[in-house]
Write a protein that holds these residues in place. Structure first.
Motif, PDB file in Angstrom:
ATOM      1  N   GLU A  95     -49.401  67.324  43.743  1.00 34.61           N
ATOM      2  CA  GLU A  95     -50.495  66.441  44.122  1.00 34.61           C
ATOM      3  C   GLU A  95     -50.088  65.455  45.214  1.00 34.61           C
ATOM      4  O   GLU A  95     -50.812  65.224  46.180  1.00 34.61           O
ATOM      5  CB  GLU A  95     -50.968  65.678  42.873  1.00 34.61           C
ATOM      6  CG  GLU A  95     -52.309  65.000  43.025  1.00 34.61           C
ATOM      7  CD  GLU A  95     -53.386  65.913  43.592  1.00 34.61           C
ATOM      8  OE1 GLU A  95     -53.436  67.099  43.187  1.00 34.61           O
ATOM      9  OE2 GLU A  95     -54.159  65.453  44.464  1.00 34.61           O
ATOM     10  N   LYS A  96     -48.911  64.892  45.068  1.00 36.16           N
ATOM     11  CA  LYS A  96     -48.455  63.872  46.021  1.00 36.16           C
ATOM     12  C   LYS A  96     -48.404  64.374  47.467  1.00 36.16           C
ATOM     13  O   LYS A  96     -48.431  63.589  48.407  1.00 36.16           O
ATOM     14  CB  LYS A  96     -47.067  63.375  45.618  1.00 36.16           C
ATOM     15  CG  LYS A  96     -46.011  64.470  45.611  1.00 36.16           C
ATOM     16  CD  LYS A  96     -44.578  63.933  45.533  1.00 36.16           C
ATOM     17  CE  LYS A  96     -43.620  65.113  45.601  1.00 36.16           C
ATOM     18  NZ  LYS A  96     -42.300  64.804  46.121  1.00 36.16           N
ATOM     19  N   ASP A  97     -48.318  65.690  47.635  1.00 35.04           N
ATOM     20  CA  ASP A  97     -48.165  66.246  48.975  1.00 35.04           C
ATOM     21  C   ASP A  97     -49.470  66.816  49.545  1.00 35.04           C
ATOM     22  O   ASP A  97     -49.512  67.233  50.696  1.00 35.04           O
ATOM     23  CB  ASP A  97     -47.091  67.343  48.961  1.00 35.04           C
ATOM     24  CG  ASP A  97     -45.741  66.793  48.555  1.00 35.04           C
ATOM     25  OD1 ASP A  97     -45.321  65.783  49.144  1.00 35.04           O
ATOM     26  OD2 ASP A  97     -45.116  67.365  47.645  1.00 35.04           O
ATOM     27  N   ARG A  98     -50.489  66.824  48.707  1.00 40.06           N
ATOM     28  CA  ARG A  98     -51.797  67.382  49.097  1.00 40.06           C
ATOM     29  C   ARG A  98     -52.315  66.834  50.429  1.00 40.06           C
ATOM     30  O   ARG A  98     -52.623  67.565  51.352  1.00 40.06           O
ATOM     31  CB  ARG A  98     -52.829  66.996  48.057  1.00 40.06           C
ATOM     32  CG  ARG A  98     -53.378  67.864  47.062  1.00 40.06           C
ATOM     33  CD  ARG A  98     -54.200  69.059  47.141  1.00 40.06           C
ATOM     34  NE  ARG A  98     -54.175  69.952  48.254  1.00 40.06           N
ATOM     35  CZ  ARG A  98     -53.453  71.049  48.296  1.00 40.06           C
ATOM     36  NH1 ARG A  98     -52.643  71.386  47.309  1.00 40.06           N
ATOM     37  NH2 ARG A  98     -53.531  71.839  49.326  1.00 40.06           N
ATOM     38  N   GLU A  99     -52.410  65.529  50.455  1.00 40.53           N
ATOM     39  CA  GLU A  99     -53.050  64.879  51.602  1.00 40.53           C
ATOM     40  C   GLU A  99     -52.376  65.208  52.912  1.00 40.53           C
ATOM     41  O   GLU A  99     -53.020  65.532  53.905  1.00 40.53           O
ATOM     42  CB  GLU A  99     -52.999  63.366  51.413  1.00 40.53           C
ATOM     43  CG  GLU A  99     -54.130  62.821  50.607  1.00 40.53           C
ATOM     44  CD  GLU A  99     -54.157  61.326  50.711  1.00 40.53           C
ATOM     45  OE1 GLU A  99     -55.041  60.786  51.386  1.00 40.53           O
ATOM     46  OE2 GLU A  99     -53.234  60.683  50.153  1.00 40.53           O
ATOM     47  N   TRP A 100     -51.079  65.127  52.885  1.00 49.17           N
ATOM     48  CA  TRP A 100     -50.345  65.387  54.110  1.00 49.17           C
ATOM     49  C   TRP A 100     -50.564  66.834  54.568  1.00 49.17           C
ATOM     50  O   TRP A 100     -50.788  67.103  55.740  1.00 49.17           O
ATOM     51  CB  TRP A 100     -48.860  65.095  53.905  1.00 49.17           C
ATOM     52  CG  TRP A 100     -48.076  65.219  55.159  1.00 49.17           C
ATOM     53  CD1 TRP A 100     -47.845  64.244  56.078  1.00 49.17           C
ATOM     54  CD2 TRP A 100     -47.435  66.399  55.651  1.00 49.17           C
ATOM     55  NE1 TRP A 100     -47.108  64.727  57.111  1.00 49.17           N
ATOM     56  CE2 TRP A 100     -46.840  66.046  56.884  1.00 49.17           C
ATOM     57  CE3 TRP A 100     -47.309  67.711  55.177  1.00 49.17           C
ATOM     58  CZ2 TRP A 100     -46.124  66.966  57.647  1.00 49.17           C
ATOM     59  CZ3 TRP A 100     -46.602  68.625  55.941  1.00 49.17           C
ATOM     60  CH2 TRP A 100     -46.019  68.251  57.158  1.00 49.17           C
ATOM     61  N   LEU A 101     -50.528  67.740  53.612  1.00 54.91           N
ATOM     62  CA  LEU A 101     -50.754  69.145  53.941  1.00 54.91           C
ATOM     63  C   LEU A 101     -52.146  69.339  54.543  1.00 54.91           C
ATOM     64  O   LEU A 101     -52.318  70.050  55.531  1.00 54.91           O
ATOM     65  CB  LEU A 101     -50.601  70.010  52.687  1.00 54.91           C
ATOM     66  CG  LEU A 101     -49.171  70.169  52.174  1.00 54.91           C
ATOM     67  CD1 LEU A 101     -49.163  70.733  50.759  1.00 54.91           C
ATOM     68  CD2 LEU A 101     -48.358  71.064  53.098  1.00 54.91           C
ATOM     69  N   ASN A 102     -53.129  68.683  53.949  1.00 55.09           N
ATOM     70  CA  ASN A 102     -54.486  68.801  54.465  1.00 55.09           C
ATOM     71  C   ASN A 102     -54.580  68.286  55.906  1.00 55.09           C
ATOM     72  O   ASN A 102     -55.322  68.829  56.714  1.00 55.09           O
ATOM     73  CB  ASN A 102     -55.455  68.006  53.592  1.00 55.09           C
ATOM     74  CG  ASN A 102     -55.716  68.715  52.268  1.00 55.09           C
ATOM     75  OD1 ASN A 102     -55.607  69.944  52.180  1.00 55.09           O
ATOM     76  ND2 ASN A 102     -56.047  67.945  51.243  1.00 55.09           N
ATOM     77  N   LEU A 103     -53.804  67.282  56.186  1.00 59.57           N
ATOM     78  CA  LEU A 103     -53.879  66.692  57.521  1.00 59.57           C
ATOM     79  C   LEU A 103     -53.172  67.524  58.572  1.00 59.57           C
ATOM     80  O   LEU A 103     -53.635  67.652  59.695  1.00 59.57           O
ATOM     81  CB  LEU A 103     -53.244  65.297  57.511  1.00 59.57           C
ATOM     82  CG  LEU A 103     -54.093  64.192  56.896  1.00 59.57           C
ATOM     83  CD1 LEU A 103     -53.236  62.967  56.629  1.00 59.57           C
ATOM     84  CD2 LEU A 103     -55.246  63.851  57.839  1.00 59.57           C
ATOM     85  N   TYR A 104     -52.031  68.077  58.195  1.00 55.53           N
ATOM     86  CA  TYR A 104     -51.193  68.641  59.244  1.00 55.53           C
ATOM     87  C   TYR A 104     -51.012  70.147  59.203  1.00 55.53           C
ATOM     88  O   TYR A 104     -50.377  70.707  60.076  1.00 55.53           O
ATOM     89  CB  TYR A 104     -49.820  67.962  59.234  1.00 55.53           C
ATOM     90  CG  TYR A 104     -49.902  66.510  59.609  1.00 55.53           C
ATOM     91  CD1 TYR A 104     -50.078  66.140  60.949  1.00 55.53           C
ATOM     92  CD2 TYR A 104     -49.820  65.509  58.650  1.00 55.53           C
ATOM     93  CE1 TYR A 104     -50.173  64.809  61.305  1.00 55.53           C
ATOM     94  CE2 TYR A 104     -49.908  64.173  59.003  1.00 55.53           C
ATOM     95  CZ  TYR A 104     -50.081  63.840  60.331  1.00 55.53           C
ATOM     96  OH  TYR A 104     -50.172  62.521  60.688  1.00 55.53           O
ATOM     97  N   ARG A 105     -51.528  70.789  58.210  1.00 55.49           N
ATOM     98  CA  ARG A 105     -51.318  72.233  58.140  1.00 55.49           C
ATOM     99  C   ARG A 105     -52.625  72.984  58.322  1.00 55.49           C
ATOM    100  O   ARG A 105     -53.636  72.637  57.691  1.00 55.49           O
ATOM    101  CB  ARG A 105     -50.698  72.614  56.778  1.00 55.49           C
ATOM    102  CG  ARG A 105     -49.244  72.195  56.618  1.00 55.49           C
ATOM    103  CD  ARG A 105     -48.316  73.166  57.309  1.00 55.49           C
ATOM    104  NE  ARG A 105     -46.999  72.584  57.587  1.00 55.49           N
ATOM    105  CZ  ARG A 105     -45.972  72.586  56.732  1.00 55.49           C
ATOM    106  NH1 ARG A 105     -46.099  73.109  55.534  1.00 55.49           N
ATOM    107  NH2 ARG A 105     -44.817  72.058  57.093  1.00 55.49           N
ATOM    108  N   SER A 106     -52.562  74.021  59.097  1.00 53.31           N
ATOM    109  CA  SER A 106     -53.767  74.817  59.319  1.00 53.31           C
ATOM    110  C   SER A 106     -54.187  75.497  58.015  1.00 53.31           C
ATOM    111  O   SER A 106     -55.349  75.734  57.769  1.00 53.31           O
ATOM    112  CB  SER A 106     -53.517  75.868  60.394  1.00 53.31           C
ATOM    113  OG  SER A 106     -52.600  76.829  59.915  1.00 53.31           O
ATOM    114  N   ASP A 107     -53.229  75.818  57.197  1.00 49.36           N
ATOM    115  CA  ASP A 107     -53.537  76.413  55.896  1.00 49.36           C
ATOM    116  C   ASP A 107     -52.774  75.653  54.815  1.00 49.36           C
ATOM    117  O   ASP A 107     -51.668  76.024  54.442  1.00 49.36           O
ATOM    118  CB  ASP A 107     -53.142  77.892  55.905  1.00 49.36           C
ATOM    119  CG  ASP A 107     -53.534  78.578  54.602  1.00 49.36           C
ATOM    120  OD1 ASP A 107     -54.013  77.894  53.680  1.00 49.36           O
ATOM    121  OD2 ASP A 107     -53.360  79.812  54.524  1.00 49.36           O
ATOM    122  N   PRO A 108     -53.387  74.603  54.316  1.00 51.76           N
ATOM    123  CA  PRO A 108     -52.665  73.686  53.420  1.00 51.76           C
ATOM    124  C   PRO A 108     -52.279  74.317  52.097  1.00 51.76           C
ATOM    125  O   PRO A 108     -51.402  73.797  51.405  1.00 51.76           O
ATOM    126  CB  PRO A 108     -53.672  72.557  53.172  1.00 51.76           C
ATOM    127  CG  PRO A 108     -54.776  72.757  54.161  1.00 51.76           C
ATOM    128  CD  PRO A 108     -54.789  74.205  54.517  1.00 51.76           C
TER     129      PRO A 108
END
Lengths: 241, 241
Positions: A95-108
Motif C-alpha cells: 500500500e505504501k508504494d501505491r501512490e508513487w507507482l500510480n504517479l510514475y509508472r505507465s503500468d503501476p
DNA sequence: ACAAAAGTGTTTTAGATACACCCATGC
DNA sequence: GCATGGGTGTATCTAAAACACTTTTGT
C-alpha cells in the motif's frame, strides 16, 4: 502482442556507498521521492528509496545500472557489482508504494523484478543531482537506514553483507581513497566498512606482504603534528587465479 | 495493456550438479531440446540446454526455480542458491536459438532476463524425467560441457565458480552424501568439486576441529578390505554470525 | 600372506594477534 | 615543551601443510 512490454518488468537498483573521509562514515545514497506537481486527493507521503530505474528494452543490465548511476552522480567508470535479484511477486504491491507507482509508472500494477548493484564512491567526488523521480538526494549513515520504499531495506542490507564479504578480494578500497593516501586513511576505510578496529602494525603487514602499495616518498604538509608518508596503489595486471 | 506480459520476460535456469559417488564425478544435468512433432522445413537441430522456464506471473523466483527442479527430478526441498542474473539484450537473439524459440515461446522475440540457481544432488537419488520442452535428459561431466543453447555455457561456468567459492561456508556437502558416510567419501566429494587432492590427515582435522561430524560407532560391512568408521553430520542450529 | 584401503601424530611454516614506546611536526 | 598522531618490532598463538607407517579386513 506489444513488443516492449519488457520495459515494465525489470529494473535495476543501485546501492551507492559513499565514503566520507573527513568523519570516517560510510553512507548510502538515497533519493527522496518527488511529490506530484498538482496535489492529489490523498496526501502523498514521500519515502526514501534507492536510486534505480526500469531497464530499457535494448539495454543491458549493467548498462542500465551505469546509466542510473551516471544520471544521478555524473560519475562514470565506477565498478558496479551485481549482487542479487529480488523478485518477490509482492515486492511492489504494498500500500505504501501505491501512490508513487500510480504517479510514475505507465503500468503501476506490473510486477517488477529488480537486479541490484552496489558500488563505492568517495562522497566528496560526487555532487548528486536529483533525477526525474527524485525531489531530493540524501546521504544516510549505512548503519541507520530509515524505512525505504518497496523492499529497499532488504536490498541495502544484502548489499552491505556482500560488500563486507568481498572487500578484500576486490580491492575495492582503490575507489575510495585519493591517489595519494596515508596508511591511516587506508585503515580508517577498512575499519568503517568492516566495523572493527585493527592494530595499525598488524593492519599494515598484510599490505606490505601482498605488495600492493607503493611508497611515494612524499609527506603530508601543513599539519600540526607529524606528517605521514604518502602511498599509492601499485598498478596490477588483470591476471588472477 | 496486457496484464501478464510479465510472463514472457523473466526466466529461471538451474544448474543442477549431480555427484556420482561411484566414480567420483561431478556432472551437470542438461536437457536435450525436443524437436517439433511435425517436422518443419528447416531441420531442427536440437541443442543441449539447462533446465529452466519462464516465471509465472504470481510466482516467486525461488519458487519458480524449485518448480523447474521438481518437475524434472521429482525431488523437493533441495537447497537452491541464486547466484546471478543474466540479462544481455542479445542473449536470446542468436540464430542457433531461433527455431526453438519459435516452437516453444508465445513471443519468440521477447527479451528474456534469466535468474540463475544452482544446487547439488546425489545423482543416484534422482531419476530425471524430460519435461515438455525436453526430448531427453542427460548428465554431462562438469569439466566437459558441450555447447549449449543461449548463454548457458556462461551460466554453467559461473555456477561452478560460485559453488567452489561457497562450498565450505554453506556446508553443501550434506546434500551430497548418504546419511552415514565414511571420511573417504567426504574427502572424495571435496576433491572432485574443488578439483584438488588433500592429504587425508589434514583434511579431517578441519572437520574434527569444527565439530561438525558425529562418529556413529558403526562400520562398513562386506568389504574386501578394512571397513571404515561411519560418520554423520551433527545437526546444527540456525544461529550464525 | 597378500591386497586394499583405513587410521593415526608430529614437525614445520605462515598468518594472525597482542602489545608499548619513541618520533616529527606546528603551535 | 607540549600536544597530536606517525612510525616501528617482537613474541605468541593458531591454522595449514608436509610427511610414513601400522591396522583391519576378505580372499
Amino acid at each position: 502482442m506489444k513488443k516492449n512490454s519488457f520495459k515494465k518488468h525489470i529494473s535495476v537498483d543501485c546501492v551507492i556507498f559513499g565514503y566520507d573521509e573527513s568523519n570516517n562514515k560510510l553512507e548510502v545514497l538515497l533519493i527522496e521521492q518527488k511529490e506530484p506537481a498538482k496535489k492529489s486527493k490523498n496526501a502523498f507521503t514521500a519515502q526514501f528509496a534507492l536510486p534505480g530505474d526500469l531497464v530499457n528494452e535494448d539495454e543491458g543490465l549493467d548498462e542500465a545500472a551505469e546509466r542510473v548511476l551516471k544520471e544521478l552522480t555524473h560519475v562514470e567508470g565506477l565498478h558496479l557489482r551485481q549482487f542479487y535479484c529480488f523478485g518477490d511477486p509482492m515486492r511492489v504491491k504494498q500500500e505504501k508504494d501505491r501512490e508513487w507507482l500510480n504517479l510514475y509508472r505507465s503500468d503501476p500494477d506490473a510486477r517488477v523484478v529488480t537486479v541490484t548493484y552496489y558500488t563505492l564512491v568517495r562522497k566528496e567526488m560526487i555532487r548528486p543531482i536529483p533525477g526525474s523521480f527524485a525531489r531530493n538526494v540524501v546521504w544516510k549513515n549505512a548503519k541507520r537506514i530509515p524505512p525505504l520504499a518497496f523492499d529497499h531495506n532488504a536490498i541495502v542490507k544484502k548489499a552491505g553483507e556482500d560488500l563486507r564479504k568481498h572487500l578484500d578480494s576486490d580491492l575495492i578500497a582503490k575507489e575510495l581513497l585519493p591517489q595519494k593516501f596515508t596508511l591511516r586513511q587506508l585503515q580508517n576505510l577498512y575499519e568503517v566498512i568492516l566495523n572493527t578496529n585493527f592494530d595499525k602494525r598488524n593492519f599494515i603487514k598484510r599490505f606490505k606482504r601482498d605488495e600492493v602499495l607503493v611508497e611515494l616518498g612524499e609527506k603530508q604538509k601543513g599539519l600540526m603534528y607529524k606528517p605521514a608518508q604518502l602511498y599509492g596503489f601499485k598498478k596490477q595486471d588483470k591476471a588472477s587465479a
